[in-house]
Design an enzyme around this catalytic site. Structure first.
Site, PDB file in Angstrom:
ATOM      1  N   ARG A  90       0.854  -1.202   0.000  1.00  0.00           N
ATOM      2  CA  ARG A  90       0.000   0.000   0.000  1.00  0.00           C
ATOM      3  C   ARG A  90       0.886   1.246   0.000  1.00  0.00           C
ATOM      4  O   ARG A  90       0.558   2.263  -0.594  1.00  0.00           O
ATOM      5  CB  ARG A  90      -0.939  -0.014   1.219  1.00  0.00           C
ATOM      6  CG  ARG A  90      -1.621   1.319   1.468  1.00  0.00           C
ATOM      7  CD  ARG A  90      -2.922   1.217   2.265  1.00  0.00           C
ATOM      8  NE  ARG A  90      -2.862   0.360   3.416  1.00  0.00           N
ATOM      9  CZ  ARG A  90      -2.238   0.651   4.575  1.00  0.00           C
ATOM     10  NH1 ARG A  90      -1.604   1.785   4.712  1.00  0.00           N
ATOM     11  NH2 ARG A  90      -2.234  -0.212   5.579  1.00  0.00           N
ATOM     12  N   LYS A 101      -7.623   6.548 -19.610  1.00  0.00           N
ATOM     13  CA  LYS A 101      -7.890   7.084 -20.939  1.00  0.00           C
ATOM     14  C   LYS A 101      -6.640   6.985 -21.816  1.00  0.00           C
ATOM     15  O   LYS A 101      -6.153   5.913 -22.062  1.00  0.00           O
ATOM     16  CB  LYS A 101      -8.429   8.508 -20.801  1.00  0.00           C
ATOM     17  CG  LYS A 101      -9.579   8.626 -19.763  1.00  0.00           C
ATOM     18  CD  LYS A 101     -10.770   7.798 -20.159  1.00  0.00           C
ATOM     19  CE  LYS A 101     -11.936   7.715 -19.177  1.00  0.00           C
ATOM     20  NZ  LYS A 101     -11.901   8.244 -17.875  1.00  0.00           N
ATOM     21  N   ASP A 118      -6.687  18.999 -14.797  1.00  0.00           N
ATOM     22  CA  ASP A 118      -6.995  17.644 -15.239  1.00  0.00           C
ATOM     23  C   ASP A 118      -6.549  17.552 -16.695  1.00  0.00           C
ATOM     24  O   ASP A 118      -7.159  18.142 -17.587  1.00  0.00           O
ATOM     25  CB  ASP A 118      -8.501  17.383 -15.088  1.00  0.00           C
ATOM     26  CG  ASP A 118      -8.873  15.954 -15.453  1.00  0.00           C
ATOM     27  OD1 ASP A 118      -8.180  15.353 -16.285  1.00  0.00           O
ATOM     28  OD2 ASP A 118      -9.886  15.463 -14.927  1.00  0.00           O
TER      29      ASP A 118
END
Ligand SMILES: Cc1ncc(COP(=O)(O)O)c(C=O)c1O
Length: 386
Positions: free
Chosen positions: A69, A220, A195
Protein backbone atom coordinates in the site's frame (compact mmCIF):
# COMPACT_ATOMS: atom_id res chain seq x y z
CA UNK A 1 22.74 1.34 -19.91
CA UNK A 2 23.06 5.11 -20.11
CA UNK A 3 21.03 6.97 -17.52
CA UNK A 4 17.78 8.48 -18.69
CA UNK A 5 17.50 12.19 -18.00
CA UNK A 6 15.27 15.19 -18.57
CA UNK A 7 17.20 16.07 -21.74
CA UNK A 8 15.84 12.95 -23.41
CA UNK A 9 12.83 13.36 -25.68
CA UNK A 10 9.28 12.47 -24.68
CA UNK A 11 9.20 9.21 -26.65
CA UNK A 12 12.48 8.09 -25.05
CA UNK A 13 11.27 8.92 -21.55
CA UNK A 14 8.00 7.08 -22.17
CA UNK A 15 9.89 3.89 -22.96
CA UNK A 16 12.83 4.14 -20.54
CA UNK A 17 12.10 6.44 -17.56
CA UNK A 18 11.67 4.24 -14.48
CA UNK A 19 12.08 1.18 -16.69
CA UNK A 20 15.75 0.31 -16.71
CA UNK A 21 16.38 -3.44 -17.27
CA UNK A 22 15.86 -5.54 -14.14
CA UNK A 23 19.15 -5.64 -12.21
CA UNK A 24 18.95 -9.39 -11.47
CA UNK A 25 17.65 -10.86 -14.72
CA UNK A 26 18.09 -8.16 -17.33
CA UNK A 27 14.37 -8.30 -18.18
CA UNK A 28 13.72 -5.24 -20.33
CA UNK A 29 10.20 -4.76 -18.95
CA UNK A 30 9.68 -4.05 -15.22
CA UNK A 31 8.28 -7.22 -13.62
CA UNK A 32 4.82 -7.30 -12.05
CA UNK A 33 5.67 -7.38 -8.36
CA UNK A 34 2.44 -9.08 -7.31
CA UNK A 35 3.31 -8.95 -3.64
CA UNK A 36 1.89 -7.39 -0.49
CA UNK A 37 4.89 -7.48 1.88
CA UNK A 38 8.71 -7.58 1.79
CA UNK A 39 11.41 -9.30 3.82
CA UNK A 40 13.32 -6.87 6.00
CA UNK A 41 17.00 -7.22 6.90
CA UNK A 42 16.48 -6.75 10.62
CA UNK A 43 13.77 -4.52 12.08
CA UNK A 44 13.56 -1.37 9.96
CA UNK A 45 16.12 -2.70 7.45
CA UNK A 46 14.21 -2.10 4.27
CA UNK A 47 15.55 -3.28 0.93
CA UNK A 48 15.56 -2.01 -2.56
CA UNK A 49 14.32 1.56 -2.34
CA UNK A 50 15.92 4.46 -4.09
CA UNK A 51 16.60 7.77 -2.47
CA UNK A 52 15.27 11.06 -3.72
CA UNK A 53 17.45 12.63 -6.37
CA UNK A 54 19.32 9.41 -7.11
CA UNK A 55 20.62 8.73 -10.60
CA UNK A 56 17.45 6.76 -11.23
CA UNK A 57 15.54 10.02 -11.38
CA UNK A 58 13.54 12.21 -9.11
CA UNK A 59 10.28 10.28 -9.29
CA UNK A 60 10.94 7.57 -6.71
CA UNK A 61 11.20 8.81 -3.19
CA UNK A 62 10.98 5.82 -0.95
CA UNK A 63 13.72 4.45 1.23
CA UNK A 64 12.77 0.82 0.77
CA UNK A 65 9.84 -1.52 0.51
CA UNK A 66 7.81 -2.66 3.51
CA UNK A 67 4.17 -3.02 2.38
CA UNK A 68 2.62 -2.54 -1.07
CA UNK A 69 0.00 0.00 0.00
CA UNK A 70 2.94 2.27 0.83
CA UNK A 71 5.20 1.41 -2.12
CA UNK A 72 5.52 -1.29 -4.77
CA UNK A 73 8.29 -1.50 -7.39
CA UNK A 74 5.91 -1.87 -10.37
CA UNK A 75 3.84 1.09 -9.24
CA UNK A 76 7.08 2.97 -8.57
CA UNK A 77 8.21 2.40 -12.16
CA UNK A 78 4.96 3.86 -13.48
CA UNK A 79 5.17 6.81 -11.09
CA UNK A 80 8.74 7.59 -12.11
CA UNK A 81 7.79 7.47 -15.78
CA UNK A 82 4.74 9.72 -15.32
CA UNK A 83 6.80 12.25 -13.31
CA UNK A 84 9.30 12.41 -16.18
CA UNK A 85 6.57 12.77 -18.84
CA UNK A 86 4.86 15.65 -17.02
CA UNK A 87 8.20 17.31 -16.07
CA UNK A 88 7.16 16.96 -12.42
CA UNK A 89 9.11 16.23 -9.26
CA UNK A 90 6.97 13.28 -8.32
CA UNK A 91 3.95 11.28 -9.50
CA UNK A 92 1.57 9.04 -7.57
CA UNK A 93 -0.49 6.29 -9.21
CA UNK A 94 -4.04 5.60 -8.00
CA UNK A 95 -6.71 2.96 -8.45
CA UNK A 96 -8.78 5.42 -10.53
CA UNK A 97 -8.86 9.02 -11.71
CA UNK A 98 -11.53 9.77 -9.11
CA UNK A 99 -9.30 8.38 -6.33
CA UNK A 100 -6.54 10.74 -7.51
CA UNK A 101 -8.96 13.70 -7.48
CA UNK A 102 -10.18 12.79 -4.01
CA UNK A 103 -6.62 12.57 -2.68
CA UNK A 104 -5.70 15.98 -4.08
CA UNK A 105 -8.84 17.65 -2.73
CA UNK A 106 -8.56 16.18 0.73
CA UNK A 107 -4.87 17.03 0.90
CA UNK A 108 -5.26 20.65 -0.16
CA UNK A 109 -8.71 21.61 1.17
CA UNK A 110 -10.16 21.84 4.66
CA UNK A 111 -13.75 22.49 5.79
CA UNK A 112 -14.67 26.06 4.88
CA UNK A 113 -12.43 26.15 1.81
CA UNK A 114 -13.74 27.09 -1.62
CA UNK A 115 -12.83 25.79 -5.08
CA UNK A 116 -13.49 27.19 -8.57
CA UNK A 117 -14.43 24.42 -11.02
CA UNK A 118 -15.12 24.46 -14.79
CA UNK A 119 -18.77 25.15 -15.62
CA UNK A 120 -18.49 22.21 -18.00
CA UNK A 121 -16.42 19.79 -15.90
CA UNK A 122 -16.48 16.00 -16.23
CA UNK A 123 -19.70 14.75 -14.58
CA UNK A 124 -17.87 12.57 -12.06
CA UNK A 125 -15.73 15.51 -10.95
CA UNK A 126 -18.85 17.62 -10.51
CA UNK A 127 -20.46 14.82 -8.49
CA UNK A 128 -17.38 14.63 -6.24
CA UNK A 129 -17.64 18.35 -5.48
CA UNK A 130 -21.42 18.51 -5.28
CA UNK A 131 -22.32 15.27 -3.52
CA UNK A 132 -19.19 14.33 -1.56
CA UNK A 133 -16.90 17.26 -0.75
CA UNK A 134 -19.89 19.49 0.07
CA UNK A 135 -20.76 17.15 2.93
CA UNK A 136 -17.34 17.90 4.41
CA UNK A 137 -17.69 21.67 4.16
CA UNK A 138 -15.76 22.28 0.92
CA UNK A 139 -17.80 24.50 -1.40
CA UNK A 140 -17.41 25.15 -5.13
CA UNK A 141 -18.34 27.71 -7.74
CA UNK A 142 -18.63 26.83 -11.47
CA UNK A 143 -16.84 29.24 -13.81
CA UNK A 144 -16.10 29.23 -17.57
CA UNK A 145 -12.38 28.43 -17.37
CA UNK A 146 -11.88 29.38 -21.03
CA UNK A 147 -12.58 32.99 -20.01
CA UNK A 148 -9.70 34.39 -17.87
CA UNK A 149 -11.72 37.54 -17.10
CA UNK A 150 -14.51 35.41 -15.62
CA UNK A 151 -11.97 33.48 -13.55
CA UNK A 152 -10.41 36.75 -12.34
CA UNK A 153 -13.85 38.05 -11.33
CA UNK A 154 -14.71 34.79 -9.54
CA UNK A 155 -11.40 34.88 -7.68
CA UNK A 156 -12.14 38.43 -6.55
CA UNK A 157 -15.61 37.42 -5.37
CA UNK A 158 -14.85 34.06 -3.74
CA UNK A 159 -11.68 33.53 -1.78
CA UNK A 160 -10.61 30.27 -3.42
CA UNK A 161 -8.10 27.76 -2.11
CA UNK A 162 -7.90 25.98 -5.43
CA UNK A 163 -8.73 26.59 -9.08
CA UNK A 164 -9.66 23.32 -10.80
CA UNK A 165 -9.30 23.25 -14.57
CA UNK A 166 -9.82 20.73 -17.33
CA UNK A 167 -8.37 21.60 -20.69
CA UNK A 168 -9.84 20.58 -23.04
CA UNK A 169 -12.97 19.99 -20.96
CA UNK A 170 -15.10 16.85 -21.05
CA UNK A 171 -17.30 16.83 -23.10
CA UNK A 172 -17.54 20.37 -24.54
CA UNK A 173 -13.81 20.71 -25.31
CA UNK A 174 -13.43 24.24 -23.89
CA UNK A 175 -9.80 25.30 -23.75
CA UNK A 176 -8.31 27.15 -20.77
CA UNK A 177 -5.20 29.32 -21.01
CA UNK A 178 -3.23 27.45 -18.35
CA UNK A 179 -0.36 29.95 -18.04
CA UNK A 180 -2.80 32.84 -17.62
CA UNK A 181 -4.88 30.94 -15.05
CA UNK A 182 -1.76 29.95 -13.10
CA UNK A 183 -0.86 33.63 -12.74
CA UNK A 184 -4.39 34.58 -11.74
CA UNK A 185 -4.68 31.75 -9.21
CA UNK A 186 -1.29 32.41 -7.67
CA UNK A 187 -1.84 36.14 -7.33
CA UNK A 188 -5.10 35.33 -5.48
CA UNK A 189 -3.25 32.91 -3.17
CA UNK A 190 -4.84 29.82 -4.76
CA UNK A 191 -3.31 26.70 -6.26
CA UNK A 192 -4.02 25.61 -9.84
CA UNK A 193 -4.85 21.97 -10.56
CA UNK A 194 -5.23 20.83 -14.18
CA UNK A 195 -6.99 17.64 -15.24
CA UNK A 196 -4.80 16.76 -18.23
CA UNK A 197 -6.71 13.59 -19.15
CA UNK A 198 -7.92 14.76 -22.58
CA UNK A 199 -4.60 16.17 -23.76
CA UNK A 200 -2.17 13.68 -22.13
CA UNK A 201 1.37 14.85 -21.29
CA UNK A 202 2.41 14.29 -24.90
CA UNK A 203 0.22 17.16 -26.09
CA UNK A 204 0.34 19.48 -23.08
CA UNK A 205 2.42 19.87 -19.90
CA UNK A 206 0.51 21.97 -17.35
CA UNK A 207 3.32 22.04 -14.74
CA UNK A 208 5.62 23.69 -17.29
CA UNK A 209 2.87 26.27 -17.89
CA UNK A 210 2.75 27.08 -14.15
CA UNK A 211 0.14 24.68 -12.72
CA UNK A 212 0.74 23.22 -9.26
CA UNK A 213 -0.80 19.80 -9.79
CA UNK A 214 -1.74 17.62 -12.74
CA UNK A 215 -4.56 15.08 -12.49
CA UNK A 216 -5.04 12.14 -14.83
CA UNK A 217 -7.55 9.46 -15.44
CA UNK A 218 -4.87 7.09 -16.76
CA UNK A 219 -7.82 4.92 -17.81
CA UNK A 220 -7.89 7.08 -20.94
CA UNK A 221 -5.02 8.03 -23.29
CA UNK A 222 -2.19 7.11 -20.94
CA UNK A 223 -3.36 3.50 -20.59
CA UNK A 224 -4.77 3.71 -24.09
CA UNK A 225 -6.23 0.22 -24.54
CA UNK A 226 -9.48 0.27 -22.54
CA UNK A 227 -8.22 -2.55 -20.36
CA UNK A 228 -7.44 -0.85 -17.05
CA UNK A 229 -8.86 1.83 -14.73
CA UNK A 230 -6.34 4.10 -13.02
CA UNK A 231 -5.43 7.63 -12.02
CA UNK A 232 -2.40 9.77 -11.30
CA UNK A 233 -1.31 12.99 -9.66
CA UNK A 234 1.88 14.75 -10.70
CA UNK A 235 3.27 17.75 -8.82
CA UNK A 236 6.28 20.04 -8.98
CA UNK A 237 6.56 20.74 -5.26
CA UNK A 238 8.13 18.00 -3.15
CA UNK A 239 6.38 19.18 0.03
CA UNK A 240 2.97 18.82 -1.64
CA UNK A 241 4.08 15.44 -3.01
CA UNK A 242 4.90 14.21 0.49
CA UNK A 243 1.48 15.31 1.78
CA UNK A 244 -0.27 13.54 -1.11
CA UNK A 245 1.76 10.38 -0.54
CA UNK A 246 0.86 10.48 3.13
CA UNK A 247 -2.89 10.58 2.37
CA UNK A 248 -2.61 7.98 -0.38
CA UNK A 249 -0.98 5.60 2.07
CA UNK A 250 -3.28 6.54 4.95
CA UNK A 251 -6.43 5.92 2.91
CA UNK A 252 -5.17 3.13 0.64
CA UNK A 253 -6.10 4.37 -2.82
CA UNK A 254 -2.96 3.30 -4.70
CA UNK A 255 -2.93 1.38 -8.00
CA UNK A 256 -2.34 -2.35 -7.76
CA UNK A 257 0.78 -3.84 -9.39
CA UNK A 258 -0.92 -5.45 -12.38
CA UNK A 259 -2.90 -2.29 -13.14
CA UNK A 260 0.29 -0.24 -12.85
CA UNK A 261 2.06 -2.64 -15.21
CA UNK A 262 -0.72 -2.50 -17.81
CA UNK A 263 -0.73 1.29 -17.63
CA UNK A 264 3.04 1.43 -18.05
CA UNK A 265 2.77 -0.83 -21.09
CA UNK A 266 0.29 1.64 -22.56
CA UNK A 267 2.50 4.64 -21.81
CA UNK A 268 5.28 3.33 -24.05
CA UNK A 269 3.21 3.99 -27.19
CA UNK A 270 1.49 7.19 -26.01
CA UNK A 271 3.29 9.45 -28.51
CA UNK A 272 2.57 7.38 -31.60
CA UNK A 273 -1.01 6.75 -30.55
CA UNK A 274 -1.65 10.44 -29.85
CA UNK A 275 -0.22 11.46 -33.23
CA UNK A 276 -2.65 9.10 -34.92
CA UNK A 277 -5.60 10.08 -32.66
CA UNK A 278 -4.97 13.73 -33.54
CA UNK A 279 -4.70 13.03 -37.26
CA UNK A 280 -7.90 10.98 -37.36
CA UNK A 281 -9.84 13.41 -35.15
CA UNK A 282 -8.79 16.38 -37.26
CA UNK A 283 -10.14 14.66 -40.33
CA UNK A 284 -13.37 13.70 -38.58
CA UNK A 285 -13.77 17.29 -37.38
CA UNK A 286 -12.36 19.50 -40.11
CA UNK A 287 -14.41 22.26 -38.54
CA UNK A 288 -11.96 22.25 -35.58
CA UNK A 289 -10.05 25.06 -37.23
CA UNK A 290 -12.97 27.31 -36.30
CA UNK A 291 -13.17 26.07 -32.74
CA UNK A 292 -13.34 29.01 -30.31
CA UNK A 293 -10.44 27.61 -28.27
CA UNK A 294 -8.24 27.08 -31.31
CA UNK A 295 -5.80 29.95 -30.68
CA UNK A 296 -5.05 29.09 -27.05
CA UNK A 297 -4.93 25.39 -27.81
CA UNK A 298 -2.43 26.02 -30.61
CA UNK A 299 -0.28 28.00 -28.14
CA UNK A 300 -0.12 25.38 -25.40
CA UNK A 301 -0.77 22.03 -27.09
CA UNK A 302 1.30 20.01 -29.55
CA UNK A 303 -1.92 18.76 -31.22
CA UNK A 304 -5.62 19.00 -30.52
CA UNK A 305 -6.27 15.49 -29.28
CA UNK A 306 -8.61 12.72 -30.29
CA UNK A 307 -11.92 13.94 -28.85
CA UNK A 308 -14.71 15.42 -30.99
CA UNK A 309 -18.05 16.65 -29.61
CA UNK A 310 -20.86 18.02 -31.74
CA UNK A 311 -24.52 18.96 -31.41
CA UNK A 312 -26.81 17.01 -33.71
CA UNK A 313 -28.92 19.36 -35.83
CA UNK A 314 -31.83 16.94 -35.50
CA UNK A 315 -32.01 17.36 -31.72
CA UNK A 316 -31.90 14.90 -28.84
CA UNK A 317 -33.76 12.00 -30.47
CA UNK A 318 -31.53 12.04 -33.57
CA UNK A 319 -28.43 12.32 -31.39
CA UNK A 320 -29.48 9.28 -29.37
CA UNK A 321 -30.45 7.35 -32.52
CA UNK A 322 -27.10 8.08 -34.18
CA UNK A 323 -25.26 6.68 -31.16
CA UNK A 324 -26.96 3.34 -31.80
CA UNK A 325 -26.28 3.21 -35.56
CA UNK A 326 -22.50 3.16 -35.91
CA UNK A 327 -20.59 0.07 -37.04
CA UNK A 328 -17.03 0.86 -35.92
CA UNK A 329 -17.63 3.49 -33.25
CA UNK A 330 -18.65 1.37 -30.25
CA UNK A 331 -21.42 2.80 -28.07
CA UNK A 332 -19.78 3.15 -24.67
CA UNK A 333 -18.48 5.43 -21.93
CA UNK A 334 -14.80 6.21 -21.45
CA UNK A 335 -12.36 7.44 -24.08
CA UNK A 336 -8.74 7.49 -25.15
CA UNK A 337 -8.41 3.85 -26.23
CA UNK A 338 -7.19 2.65 -29.60
CA UNK A 339 -10.77 1.77 -30.59
CA UNK A 340 -13.29 4.51 -31.48
CA UNK A 341 -16.20 5.12 -29.10
CA UNK A 342 -19.43 7.11 -29.42
CA UNK A 343 -21.73 8.22 -26.62
CA UNK A 344 -24.54 10.55 -25.60
CA UNK A 345 -23.07 12.57 -22.67
CA UNK A 346 -26.45 13.84 -21.43
CA UNK A 347 -27.74 10.32 -20.79
CA UNK A 348 -24.41 8.58 -20.14
CA UNK A 349 -21.13 10.09 -18.83
CA UNK A 350 -22.68 13.37 -17.69
CA UNK A 351 -26.06 12.12 -16.43
CA UNK A 352 -24.93 13.09 -12.91
CA UNK A 353 -24.89 16.76 -13.99
CA UNK A 354 -28.57 16.71 -15.12
CA UNK A 355 -30.53 19.62 -13.66
CA UNK A 356 -27.33 21.34 -12.45
CA UNK A 357 -25.50 24.38 -13.87
CA UNK A 358 -23.19 21.84 -15.52
CA UNK A 359 -25.93 20.05 -17.50
CA UNK A 360 -24.75 19.30 -21.06
CA UNK A 361 -26.85 19.94 -24.18
CA UNK A 362 -29.30 17.09 -24.87
CA UNK A 363 -28.35 17.00 -28.58
CA UNK A 364 -24.63 16.55 -27.84
CA UNK A 365 -22.76 13.52 -29.23
CA UNK A 366 -19.20 12.76 -28.08
CA UNK A 367 -16.69 10.79 -30.13
CA UNK A 368 -13.44 9.32 -28.91
CA UNK A 369 -11.71 8.94 -32.26
CA UNK A 370 -9.50 5.84 -32.22
CA UNK A 371 -6.56 4.88 -34.40
CA UNK A 372 -8.40 2.73 -36.95
CA UNK A 373 -8.28 3.54 -40.67
CA UNK A 374 -9.63 7.07 -40.91
CA UNK A 375 -11.59 6.54 -44.15
CA UNK A 376 -13.44 3.67 -42.47
CA UNK A 377 -14.27 5.90 -39.50
CA UNK A 378 -15.58 8.76 -41.64
CA UNK A 379 -17.66 6.36 -43.72
CA UNK A 380 -19.12 4.90 -40.51
CA UNK A 381 -20.13 8.35 -39.24
CA UNK A 382 -21.58 9.37 -42.59
CA UNK A 383 -23.76 6.27 -42.67
CA UNK A 384 -24.87 6.79 -39.05
CA UNK A 385 -25.73 10.45 -39.64
CA UNK A 386 -28.08 9.22 -42.38
C1 LIG B 1 -11.58 14.36 -17.61
C2 LIG B 1 -11.76 13.21 -16.66
N1 LIG B 1 -11.25 13.31 -15.42
C3 LIG B 1 -11.39 12.30 -14.53
C4 LIG B 1 -12.09 11.15 -14.83
C5 LIG B 1 -12.27 10.07 -13.80
O1 LIG B 1 -11.39 9.02 -14.04
P1 LIG B 1 -11.70 7.48 -13.69
O2 LIG B 1 -12.88 7.07 -14.50
O3 LIG B 1 -10.42 6.80 -14.08
O4 LIG B 1 -11.97 7.42 -12.23
C6 LIG B 1 -12.64 11.02 -16.13
C7 LIG B 1 -13.40 9.80 -16.49
O5 LIG B 1 -14.07 9.75 -17.51
C8 LIG B 1 -12.47 12.08 -17.05
O6 LIG B 1 -12.99 12.02 -18.30
Amino acid sequence: MAQIGPADGFETLAIHAGQEPDSQTGAVVPPIYQVSTYKQDGVGGLRGGRLAGSAAGPGRWIEGYEYSRTANPTRGALEECLAALESGARALAFSSGMAAEDCLLRTVCRPGDHVLIPHDAYGGTYRLFDKVMGEWGVTYHPVPVSDPAAVRAALAEHQAKLVWVESPTNPLLSVADIAALAQLAHSAGALLAVDNTFASPYLQQPLVLGADAVVHSTTKYIGGHSDVVGGALVVADTGLAARLAFLQNATGSAAGPFDAWLTLRGVKTLAVRMDRHCRNAEQVAAMLANHPGHEVAAKQMRGFGGMVSFRHAGGEQDAVAMCGRTRLFTLGESLGGVESLIEHPGRMTHASAAGSPLEVPADLVRLSVGIENCDDLIEDLRAALG
